[in-house]
Design an enzyme around this catalytic site. Structure first.
Site, PDB file in Angstrom:
ATOM      1  NE  ARG A  16      37.205 -31.405 -37.214  1.00  0.00           N
ATOM      2  CZ  ARG A  16      36.713 -30.785 -38.279  1.00  0.00           C
ATOM      3  NH1 ARG A  16      35.392 -30.703 -38.447  1.00  0.00           N
ATOM      4  NH2 ARG A  16      37.505 -30.256 -39.186  1.00  0.00           N
ATOM      5  CE  LYS A  41      40.977 -24.816 -36.884  1.00  0.00           C
ATOM      6  NZ  LYS A  41      42.226 -25.624 -36.944  1.00  0.00           N
ATOM      7  CG  HIS A  83      40.202 -30.950 -43.090  1.00  0.00           C
ATOM      8  ND1 HIS A  83      40.275 -32.334 -43.034  1.00  0.00           N
ATOM      9  CD2 HIS A  83      40.116 -30.532 -41.796  1.00  0.00           C
ATOM     10  CE1 HIS A  83      40.229 -32.718 -41.768  1.00  0.00           C
ATOM     11  NE2 HIS A  83      40.131 -31.654 -41.009  1.00  0.00           N
ATOM     12  NE  ARG A  89      38.009 -26.898 -37.507  1.00  0.00           N
ATOM     13  CZ  ARG A  89      37.697 -26.708 -38.784  1.00  0.00           C
ATOM     14  NH1 ARG A  89      36.506 -26.208 -39.105  1.00  0.00           N
ATOM     15  NH2 ARG A  89      38.551 -27.007 -39.744  1.00  0.00           N
ATOM     16  CE1 TYR A 110      39.987 -38.073 -38.631  1.00  0.00           C
ATOM     17  CE2 TYR A 110      40.185 -36.467 -40.394  1.00  0.00           C
ATOM     18  CZ  TYR A 110      40.025 -36.761 -39.056  1.00  0.00           C
ATOM     19  OH  TYR A 110      39.927 -35.747 -38.145  1.00  0.00           O
ATOM     20  CG  HIS A 131      39.152 -32.417 -32.445  1.00  0.00           C
ATOM     21  ND1 HIS A 131      38.478 -31.218 -32.536  1.00  0.00           N
ATOM     22  CD2 HIS A 131      40.042 -32.409 -33.465  1.00  0.00           C
ATOM     23  CE1 HIS A 131      38.953 -30.516 -33.549  1.00  0.00           C
ATOM     24  NE2 HIS A 131      39.900 -31.225 -34.137  1.00  0.00           N
TER      25      HIS A 131
END
Length: 299
Positions: free
Chosen positions: A248, A175, A271, A151, A280, A245
């Site tokens: 990414r 995150k 994730h 990110r 994806y 993004h």
């Protein structure tokens, strides 16, 4: 207490008691103001006068005004938060927002670049003896974004020490302050080394340990990073909307197309759920369908 006074109290609560970041608070403040203006336009100044139908109409108006379902959903979350706060504080008796459903969102397949387009994007930034310090920094940024799939906040949060003697393995903080390790390829490491030797000393003033610096010696901002990508995209004459993004998404898609398994890509992207990563697989499946349509005689 008026709706505006309650909103002010709630935002102060979020800042002091919950410790939300300035950026998050700014987003909440914007959405609260939009909600209050809508209520006032309908003649409502007290939260106790709001009904569930009013809130449903508010969300519907946002959608009719062109706001994406996801953005309208976030606006509803803010309205819900305000109403819940008012109930907890004893200013209204019923939380009419609690059962209002967010607008349905369709599955959005992320935009990606082909491998050739990624090469064009990165190569649009000058390198070698003619490159300026800004060029070398921008190239390092692009190589790191695509080379790690990180990110933008994770790349901008890197310190110099994170890349020195990292031996091709980078520790990223994502995150929730969750850390993960990702491999860094030779092109990205070469670009970073070039930047550290030939460019960063020109920017450094000793004020920041950030890896990527702006011309004033401070950490490179998110807005500047976006501008760098847009400039590179224009130079490469790519007819696509390009953001951090995008790289990414492209990283994940290219890994899956190259044979990587979903669980490994999940770990590399950071994730928390494999469900997020599986979007994806829909991208690569659509690519296969397109090839089939073009090549199979009975498609």
């Amino acid at each position: 207490m008026s709706a505006r006074a309650l909103a002010t109290a709630w935002l102060n609560h979020l800042a002091v008691e919950r410790g939300l970041s300035a950026n998050t608070l700014s987003n909440y403040r914007r959405d609260v103001e939009r909600y209050l203006e809508w209520l006032e336009a309908t003649g409502i100044t007290e939260l106790g006068s709001v009904t569930a139908l009013d809130i449903e109409a508010y969300v519907a108006d946002l959608r009719r005004g062109g706001l994406a379902a996801s953005s309208a959903g976030r606006a509803l979350v803010v309205a819900r938060g305000l109403h819940k706060f008012a109930v907890v504080e004893g200013h209204i008796g019923v939380d009419v927002a609690a059962d209002v459903s967010p607008p349905a969102t369709g599955r959005h397949l992320p935009d990606t670049l082909s491998i050739e387009e990624v090469s064009l994007l990165i190569d649009a930034v000058p390198t070698g003896d003619t490159a300026t310090p800004v060029d070398l920094r921008d190239r390092a940024l692009l190589e790191l974004l695509y080379g790690t799939g990180a990110r933008i906040s994770e790349i901008l949060g890197l310190a110099v020490d994170d890349l020195v003697d990292c031996d091709g393995i980078l520790r990223l903080t994502g995150k929730g302050n969750k850390q993960r390790i990702v491999p860094v390829g030779a092109p990205a490491m070469a670009a970073v080394d070039d930047y550290l030797v030939r460019a960063r000393p020109a920017f450094a003033t000793g004020r920041s340990h950030a890896l990527l610096l702006n011309k004033r010696g401070g950490a490179l901002s998110r807005q500047s990073a976006w501008a760098i990508l847009k400039t590179a995209g224009a130079r490469a004459r790519l007819d696509k909307e390009i953001s951090p993004h995008t790289l990414r998404h492209s990283y994940a898609t290219h890994l899956l197309e190259g044979g990587a398994d979903v669980r490994s890509v999940q770990e590399l992207l950071g994730h928390s759920s494999v469900t997020t990563t599986q979007i994806y697989t829909h991208v690569t499946a659509e690519n296969l369908r397109q090839v089939w349509r073009e090549a199979h005689p009975r498609a």
